[in-house]
Design an enzyme around this catalytic site. Structure first.
Site, PDB file in Angstrom:
ATOM      1  N   HIS A 151       5.787   1.275   0.520  1.00  0.00           N
ATOM      2  CA  HIS A 151       4.142   1.176   0.240  1.00  0.00           C
ATOM      3  C   HIS A 151       3.721   1.468  -1.199  1.00  0.00           C
ATOM      4  O   HIS A 151       3.629   2.449  -1.584  1.00  0.00           O
ATOM      5  CB  HIS A 151       3.572   2.186   1.253  1.00  0.00           C
ATOM      6  CG  HIS A 151       2.032   2.171   1.414  1.00  0.00           C
ATOM      7  ND1 HIS A 151       1.465   2.275   2.370  1.00  0.00           N
ATOM      8  CD2 HIS A 151       0.947   1.858   0.488  1.00  0.00           C
ATOM      9  CE1 HIS A 151       0.144   2.263   2.454  1.00  0.00           C
ATOM     10  NE2 HIS A 151      -0.002   1.912   1.216  1.00  0.00           N
TER      11      HIS A 151
ATOM     12  N   ASP B 250       2.654   5.107  -1.278  1.00  0.00           N
ATOM     13  CA  ASP B 250       1.289   4.814  -1.394  1.00  0.00           C
ATOM     14  C   ASP B 250       0.951   4.976  -2.875  1.00  0.00           C
ATOM     15  O   ASP B 250      -0.222   5.149  -3.090  1.00  0.00           O
ATOM     16  CB  ASP B 250       0.300   5.633  -0.344  1.00  0.00           C
ATOM     17  CG  ASP B 250      -1.064   4.826  -0.391  1.00  0.00           C
ATOM     18  OD1 ASP B 250      -1.212   3.683  -0.873  1.00  0.00           O
ATOM     19  OD2 ASP B 250      -1.819   5.569   0.252  1.00  0.00           O
TER      20      ASP B 250
HETATM   21  O1  DOR Z   1      -5.751   6.123  -1.533  1.00  0.00           O
HETATM   22  C1  DOR Z   1      -5.479   4.905  -1.339  1.00  0.00           C
HETATM   23  N1  DOR Z   1      -5.375   3.853  -2.062  1.00  0.00           N
HETATM   24  N2  DOR Z   1      -5.310   4.168  -0.014  1.00  0.00           N
HETATM   25  C2  DOR Z   1      -5.270   2.876   0.308  1.00  0.00           C
HETATM   26  O2  DOR Z   1      -5.221   2.625   1.263  1.00  0.00           O
HETATM   27  C3  DOR Z   1      -5.411   1.995  -0.650  1.00  0.00           C
HETATM   28  C4  DOR Z   1      -5.055   2.549  -1.941  1.00  0.00           C
HETATM   29  C5  DOR Z   1      -5.359   1.638  -3.189  1.00  0.00           C
HETATM   30  O3  DOR Z   1      -4.896   0.291  -3.092  1.00  0.00           O
HETATM   31  O4  DOR Z   1      -5.814   2.252  -4.280  1.00  0.00           O
END
Ligand code: DOR
Length: 440
Positions: free
Chosen positions: A62, A313
């Site tokens: 991710h 993430d």
């Molecule tokens: O905190 C986040 N940032 N959650 C997400 O699902 C997308 C991500 C982003 O693309 O900045």
């Protein structure tokens, strides 16, 4: 150099092959050639791994690379350089780019750019819905044929249950998992923080845990009904862990991931390091950082295997995306360069075992998306197959300095913290990429 390299005297942890012992690793002709005690280092480059862990190159399911479309936040070149620095040799690129990869030609163009610019192995994740708009499905077979390893509308959930059901059916026929940002948009109401003690105190609109819990329950029900592989992205609540545990026990084909941020931090991080009441927009992330009970449940779920993998993430943002009121700040944390030390802190505290931490960064994520099948040896140190190895010192102290990140995103709530754990050498495709401990 002869193209031979010996990684000497480290503790080799390779969960896929059940190895945990002090051994030498010989890399020759681009692959791991031999793993044994006291290998000869004649005619070989030597990486001194004494006191270090030798693990498969980390695998991230991710990662937001931002390119194409948001190059002011990050590019394929800068963010994959950050991955390498963090010990990650394989990353899966999330599709919230512009254009989003919702058809074969967009993926083909993306892969060309990856081929040109990437510093690590990158696999694209395609969209579930056209334009990530949640109205009709993307060209799922085309995305599969083009080389996507999973589908997701990440950043957005697939709000329409019927669309999700059809998406799961088609993804399953194509052999891909759907990695779902599980959230009920109506319930979360655009909140910017966990709904609870801190949101009330700061007067910020909160996202209730129920928004995630109900979406995870719906998605698990759809995975059960269709038999399709559902992957839950960035799980953040205790109740959602319980739902996954129950689903797995009943044989539902579900896997899931947790971020280092949700494992290490709680909603308290929103207060920031200064005097209260104040907030740190760098602690805004979706799903939001939750309570200490949630955090503990996530760590326990990871240790027990209910949660399969750690996924960063990694969400780089520009300074101006965060230099604003909390509710206007872009959600996300730049995480690739801090993932290892945050996870190692959990190990040092005795919350997480070293073996499980390594597994959750390597073989477990590789298996979630079948990356060990796409590129044999990914996530393991297998003789004759594996090409990527990371050597890290779990005890080395690091002070988190965002200005020194190679990622364009300096957005982290960890700035100034002293943590332990640092990659000291990375072998990618059989070649040494970092030389911090090279002695011969
Ligand atoms: O905190 C986040 N940032 N959650 C997400 O699902 C997308 C991500 C982003 O693309 O900045």
């Amino acid at each position: 150099m002869s193209g031979r390299m010996v990684i000497k005297g480290g503790r080799v942890i390779d969960p896929a092959n059940g190895t945990d012992a002090v051994l030498d690793v010989l890399v020759a002709e681009g692959v791991v050639h031999e793993i044994a005690p006291d290998l000869s280092s004649e005619n070989a480059e030597v990486v001194d791994a004494a006191g270090c862990i030798v693990a498969p190159g980390f695998v991230d399911l991710h990662t937001h690379l931002r390119e194409p479309g948001f190059e002011h936040k990050g590019t394929i070149a800068t963010e994959t350089a950050a991955a390498l620095r963090g010990g990650f040799t394989t990353v899966c690129a999330m599709p919230n780019t512009e254009p989003p990869p919702d058809s074969g030609p967009v993926v083909a163009a993306l892969l060309e750019q990856i081929e040109r610019d990437a510093h690590v192995r990158v696999y694209p994740i395609g969209c579930v819905s056209a334009g990530r708009r949640g109205k009709e499905l993307a060209a799922i077979q085309e995305l599969t044929d083009a080389g996507c390893v999973a589908l997701s509308d990440d950043g957005n959930p697939v709000g329409d249950g019927q669309l999700m059901r059809h998406g799961l059916e088609l993804a399953s026929a194509a052999g891909l998992p759907i990695s779902e940002h599980s959230d009920d948009p109506a319930l979360n109401g655009g909140g910017s923080i966990n709904e609870g003690r801190i949101s009330e105190r700061l007067g910020l609109h909160g996202q209730p845990a129920a928004a995630e819990v109900s979406a995870v329950a719906r998605n698990v029900a759809l995975a059960e009904a269709t038999g399709a592989h559902l992957h839950i992205a960035h799980i953040s609540t205790e109740r959602a862990v319980a739902i996954i545990a129950d689903a797995k026990q009943r044989g539902v084909p579900v896997t899931c991931e947790v971020t280092p941020s949700h494992l290490f931090l709680t909603e308290d991080a929103v207060f920031g390091p200064g005097p209260e009441p104040a907030y740190d927009t760098n602690a805004r992330i979706n799903p939001p950082l939750r309570t200490e009970d949630d955090r503990r449940a996530l760590v326990a779920g990871l240790e027990s295997g209910v949660i399969d993998a750690i996924a960063t993430d990694h969400a780089p943002h520009a300074l101006e995306d965060k230099l604003c009121e909390f509710e206007h700040a872009a959600p996300g944390i730049s995480c690739l360069e801090t993932a290892l030390p945050t996870v190692m802190e959990l190990v040092h505290r005795g919350e997480l075992s070293m073996a499980r931490a390594v597994e959750a960064l390597t073989s477990a994520p590789a298996r979630c998306f079948g990356l060990d099948v796409k590129t044999p040896g990914t996530g393991s140190i297998s003789m004759g197959a594996s090409r990527d190895v990371v050597v890290f010192d779990p005890a080395a102290t690091v002070t988190i300095e965002p200005a020194a990140f190679v990622s364009k995103g300096k957005n982290t709530p960890l700035a100034g913290m002293e943590l332990r754990g640092r990659p000291v050498a990375v072998v990618l495709d059989g070649r040494l990429m970092k030389e911090a401990t090279v002695t011969g």
